[in-house]
Design a protein around this motif. Sequence first.
Motif, PDB file in Angstrom:
ATOM      1  N   TYR A  40       0.806  -1.224   0.000  1.00  0.00           N
ATOM      2  CA  TYR A  40       0.000   0.000   0.000  1.00  0.00           C
ATOM      3  C   TYR A  40       0.835   1.267   0.000  1.00  0.00           C
ATOM      4  O   TYR A  40       0.748   2.075  -0.920  1.00  0.00           O
ATOM      5  CB  TYR A  40      -0.965  -0.012   1.194  1.00  0.00           C
ATOM      6  N   ALA A  41       1.643   1.472   1.014  1.00  0.00           N
ATOM      7  CA  ALA A  41       2.303   2.771   1.191  1.00  0.00           C
ATOM      8  C   ALA A  41       3.332   3.092   0.118  1.00  0.00           C
ATOM      9  O   ALA A  41       3.452   4.237  -0.287  1.00  0.00           O
ATOM     10  CB  ALA A  41       2.962   2.836   2.568  1.00  0.00           C
ATOM     11  N   LEU A  42       4.076   2.102  -0.342  1.00  0.00           N
ATOM     12  CA  LEU A  42       5.144   2.368  -1.298  1.00  0.00           C
ATOM     13  C   LEU A  42       4.692   2.302  -2.749  1.00  0.00           C
ATOM     14  O   LEU A  42       5.499   2.510  -3.653  1.00  0.00           O
ATOM     15  CB  LEU A  42       6.309   1.404  -1.068  1.00  0.00           C
ATOM     16  N   LEU A  43       3.433   2.027  -2.978  1.00  0.00           N
ATOM     17  CA  LEU A  43       2.914   2.005  -4.348  1.00  0.00           C
ATOM     18  C   LEU A  43       2.412   3.386  -4.744  1.00  0.00           C
ATOM     19  O   LEU A  43       1.945   4.144  -3.893  1.00  0.00           O
ATOM     20  CB  LEU A  43       1.767   1.001  -4.465  1.00  0.00           C
ATOM     21  N   PRO A  44       2.475   3.721  -6.029  1.00  0.00           N
ATOM     22  CA  PRO A  44       1.888   4.990  -6.464  1.00  0.00           C
ATOM     23  C   PRO A  44       0.388   4.991  -6.161  1.00  0.00           C
ATOM     24  O   PRO A  44      -0.262   3.944  -6.207  1.00  0.00           O
ATOM     25  CB  PRO A  44       2.131   4.994  -7.979  1.00  0.00           C
ATOM     26  N   GLU A  45      -0.149   6.148  -5.851  1.00  0.00           N
ATOM     27  CA  GLU A  45      -1.560   6.229  -5.464  1.00  0.00           C
ATOM     28  C   GLU A  45      -2.489   5.648  -6.510  1.00  0.00           C
ATOM     29  O   GLU A  45      -3.496   5.042  -6.183  1.00  0.00           O
ATOM     30  CB  GLU A  45      -1.952   7.676  -5.156  1.00  0.00           C
ATOM     31  N   ALA A  46      -2.157   5.818  -7.776  1.00  0.00           N
ATOM     32  CA  ALA A  46      -3.016   5.315  -8.848  1.00  0.00           C
ATOM     33  C   ALA A  46      -3.090   3.790  -8.853  1.00  0.00           C
ATOM     34  O   ALA A  46      -4.081   3.213  -9.292  1.00  0.00           O
ATOM     35  CB  ALA A  46      -2.514   5.809 -10.200  1.00  0.00           C
ATOM     36  N   LYS A  47      -2.047   3.129  -8.362  1.00  0.00           N
ATOM     37  CA  LYS A  47      -2.003   1.663  -8.356  1.00  0.00           C
ATOM     38  C   LYS A  47      -2.331   1.070  -6.989  1.00  0.00           C
ATOM     39  O   LYS A  47      -2.314  -0.135  -6.820  1.00  0.00           O
ATOM     40  CB  LYS A  47      -0.618   1.174  -8.791  1.00  0.00           C
ATOM     41  N   ARG A  48      -2.597   1.923  -6.023  1.00  0.00           N
ATOM     42  CA  ARG A  48      -2.811   1.469  -4.651  1.00  0.00           C
ATOM     43  C   ARG A  48      -4.243   0.967  -4.471  1.00  0.00           C
ATOM     44  O   ARG A  48      -5.191   1.699  -4.710  1.00  0.00           O
ATOM     45  CB  ARG A  48      -2.554   2.632  -3.706  1.00  0.00           C
ATOM     46  N   PRO A  49      -4.413  -0.290  -4.040  1.00  0.00           N
ATOM     47  CA  PRO A  49      -5.759  -0.790  -3.777  1.00  0.00           C
ATOM     48  C   PRO A  49      -6.299  -0.214  -2.461  1.00  0.00           C
ATOM     49  O   PRO A  49      -5.587   0.480  -1.742  1.00  0.00           O
ATOM     50  CB  PRO A  49      -5.569  -2.306  -3.677  1.00  0.00           C
ATOM     51  N   ASP A  50      -7.558  -0.502  -2.173  1.00  0.00           N
ATOM     52  CA  ASP A  50      -8.128  -0.067  -0.893  1.00  0.00           C
ATOM     53  C   ASP A  50      -7.343  -0.713   0.243  1.00  0.00           C
ATOM     54  O   ASP A  50      -7.037  -1.901   0.218  1.00  0.00           O
ATOM     55  CB  ASP A  50      -9.605  -0.478  -0.797  1.00  0.00           C
ATOM     56  N   VAL A  51      -7.031   0.098   1.236  1.00  0.00           N
ATOM     57  CA  VAL A  51      -6.205  -0.368   2.354  1.00  0.00           C
ATOM     58  C   VAL A  51      -7.099  -0.959   3.430  1.00  0.00           C
ATOM     59  O   VAL A  51      -8.001  -0.283   3.934  1.00  0.00           O
ATOM     60  CB  VAL A  51      -5.377   0.806   2.939  1.00  0.00           C
ATOM     61  N   PRO A  52      -6.851  -2.222   3.799  1.00  0.00           N
ATOM     62  CA  PRO A  52      -7.651  -2.822   4.869  1.00  0.00           C
ATOM     63  C   PRO A  52      -7.343  -2.171   6.226  1.00  0.00           C
ATOM     64  O   PRO A  52      -6.307  -1.533   6.405  1.00  0.00           O
ATOM     65  CB  PRO A  52      -7.236  -4.293   4.866  1.00  0.00           C
ATOM     66  N   LEU A  53      -8.238  -2.361   7.163  1.00  0.00           N
ATOM     67  CA  LEU A  53      -8.135  -1.716   8.470  1.00  0.00           C
ATOM     68  C   LEU A  53      -6.822  -2.045   9.179  1.00  0.00           C
ATOM     69  O   LEU A  53      -6.174  -1.158   9.737  1.00  0.00           O
ATOM     70  CB  LEU A  53      -9.331  -2.124   9.351  1.00  0.00           C
ATOM     71  N   GLU A  54      -6.398  -3.305   9.151  1.00  0.00           N
ATOM     72  CA  GLU A  54      -5.166  -3.707   9.838  1.00  0.00           C
ATOM     73  C   GLU A  54      -3.956  -2.947   9.271  1.00  0.00           C
ATOM     74  O   GLU A  54      -3.107  -2.466  10.017  1.00  0.00           O
ATOM     75  CB  GLU A  54      -4.943  -5.216   9.706  1.00  0.00           C
ATOM     76  N   SER A  55      -3.913  -2.810   7.950  1.00  0.00           N
ATOM     77  CA  SER A  55      -2.809  -2.085   7.325  1.00  0.00           C
ATOM     78  C   SER A  55      -2.905  -0.591   7.601  1.00  0.00           C
ATOM     79  O   SER A  55      -1.890   0.081   7.758  1.00  0.00           O
ATOM     80  CB  SER A  55      -2.775  -2.354   5.828  1.00  0.00           C
ATOM     81  N   LYS A  56      -4.121  -0.051   7.664  1.00  0.00           N
ATOM     82  CA  LYS A  56      -4.281   1.364   8.004  1.00  0.00           C
ATOM     83  C   LYS A  56      -3.729   1.641   9.389  1.00  0.00           C
ATOM     84  O   LYS A  56      -3.030   2.633   9.616  1.00  0.00           O
ATOM     85  CB  LYS A  56      -5.760   1.761   7.954  1.00  0.00           C
ATOM     86  N   LYS A  57      -4.030   0.742  10.334  1.00  0.00           N
ATOM     87  CA  LYS A  57      -3.516   0.911  11.697  1.00  0.00           C
ATOM     88  C   LYS A  57      -1.992   0.838  11.706  1.00  0.00           C
ATOM     89  O   LYS A  57      -1.324   1.610  12.388  1.00  0.00           O
ATOM     90  CB  LYS A  57      -4.098  -0.167  12.618  1.00  0.00           C
ATOM     91  N   ALA A  58      -1.445  -0.117  10.941  1.00  0.00           N
ATOM     92  CA  ALA A  58       0.015  -0.276  10.884  1.00  0.00           C
ATOM     93  C   ALA A  58       0.669   0.970  10.289  1.00  0.00           C
ATOM     94  O   ALA A  58       1.684   1.456  10.806  1.00  0.00           O
ATOM     95  CB  ALA A  58       0.380  -1.516  10.067  1.00  0.00           C
ATOM     96  N   LEU A  59       0.080   1.507   9.233  1.00  0.00           N
ATOM     97  CA  LEU A  59       0.648   2.698   8.598  1.00  0.00           C
ATOM     98  C   LEU A  59       0.521   3.930   9.501  1.00  0.00           C
ATOM     99  O   LEU A  59       1.430   4.766   9.547  1.00  0.00           O
ATOM    100  CB  LEU A  59      -0.011   2.948   7.241  1.00  0.00           C
ATOM    101  N   ARG A  60      -0.576   4.014  10.244  1.00  0.00           N
ATOM    102  CA  ARG A  60      -0.745   5.123  11.191  1.00  0.00           C
ATOM    103  C   ARG A  60       0.320   5.034  12.290  1.00  0.00           C
ATOM    104  O   ARG A  60       0.917   6.043  12.678  1.00  0.00           O
ATOM    105  CB  ARG A  60      -2.153   5.067  11.796  1.00  0.00           C
ATOM    106  N   TRP A  61       0.540   3.823  12.796  1.00  0.00           N
ATOM    107  CA  TRP A  61       1.563   3.629  13.816  1.00  0.00           C
ATOM    108  C   TRP A  61       2.933   4.010  13.249  1.00  0.00           C
ATOM    109  O   TRP A  61       3.732   4.691  13.910  1.00  0.00           O
ATOM    110  CB  TRP A  61       1.591   2.181  14.312  1.00  0.00           C
ATOM    111  N   LEU A  62       3.195   3.585  12.015  1.00  0.00           N
ATOM    112  CA  LEU A  62       4.482   3.843  11.381  1.00  0.00           C
ATOM    113  C   LEU A  62       4.724   5.345  11.216  1.00  0.00           C
ATOM    114  O   LEU A  62       5.836   5.828  11.438  1.00  0.00           O
ATOM    115  CB  LEU A  62       4.530   3.147  10.015  1.00  0.00           C
ATOM    116  N   GLU A  63       3.688   6.083  10.853  1.00  0.00           N
ATOM    117  CA  GLU A  63       3.815   7.540  10.728  1.00  0.00           C
ATOM    118  C   GLU A  63       4.217   8.169  12.055  1.00  0.00           C
ATOM    119  O   GLU A  63       5.062   9.061  12.098  1.00  0.00           O
ATOM    120  CB  GLU A  63       2.505   8.149  10.251  1.00  0.00           C
ATOM    121  N   GLY A  64       3.620   7.705  13.136  1.00  0.00           N
ATOM    122  CA  GLY A  64       3.943   8.250  14.449  1.00  0.00           C
ATOM    123  C   GLY A  64       5.324   7.853  14.942  1.00  0.00           C
ATOM    124  O   GLY A  64       5.980   8.608  15.654  1.00  0.00           O
ATOM    125  N   ALA A  65       5.799   6.661  14.550  1.00  0.00           N
ATOM    126  CA  ALA A  65       7.089   6.156  15.037  1.00  0.00           C
ATOM    127  C   ALA A  65       8.256   6.568  14.144  1.00  0.00           C
ATOM    128  O   ALA A  65       9.407   6.439  14.538  1.00  0.00           O
ATOM    129  CB  ALA A  65       7.036   4.627  15.130  1.00  0.00           C
TER     130      ALA A  65
END
Length: 153
Positions: A40-65
């Motif tokens: 999800y995060a490293l793909l271009p936005e045009a090629k990025r599929p819908d992000v599942p909840l678990e991955s959204k939480k992981a990416l949110r945590w990653l942004e904070g850390a």
Amino acid sequence: MRSVSTARPAYGARPAVPPPSGTGPGRPDAETLRTALRKYALLPEAKRPDVPLESKKALRWLEGASLDLADLNETKTVRLALDALALRLDGKAASANTIRRKRAVLHAVLEYAVELEELPADPVHKVKWKPPKTTETVDPRVVVNPPARPKHC
């Protein structure tokens, strides 16, 4: 056969992302973080599929850390990033060619940040860090046996 880096662009960019050192509350396991980045995060936005909840939480945590980009102006942070390039995901030493490739990706990412005026200069140039030397060994399985070589060669 294509290498993993050329088959999936996200694999090429992944080494440029230094591992977060945070171990705070809500830290997802390493596999979940890698999957969230790779799919999800490293793909271009045009090629990025819908992000599942678990991955959204992981990416949110990653942004904070994650460190701020400005922290890369400190040589100790750059050295930590370079040292991280010398390790495989399992913590063992990476091969010299892998380290060289990962360093090239990191350099390209930092040069892009300079181009976007997010950094004043590539901070890697401030650190005296040399990647391990590669050993040029020849695989004996690919060397032609002189007596077996065709006469027209």
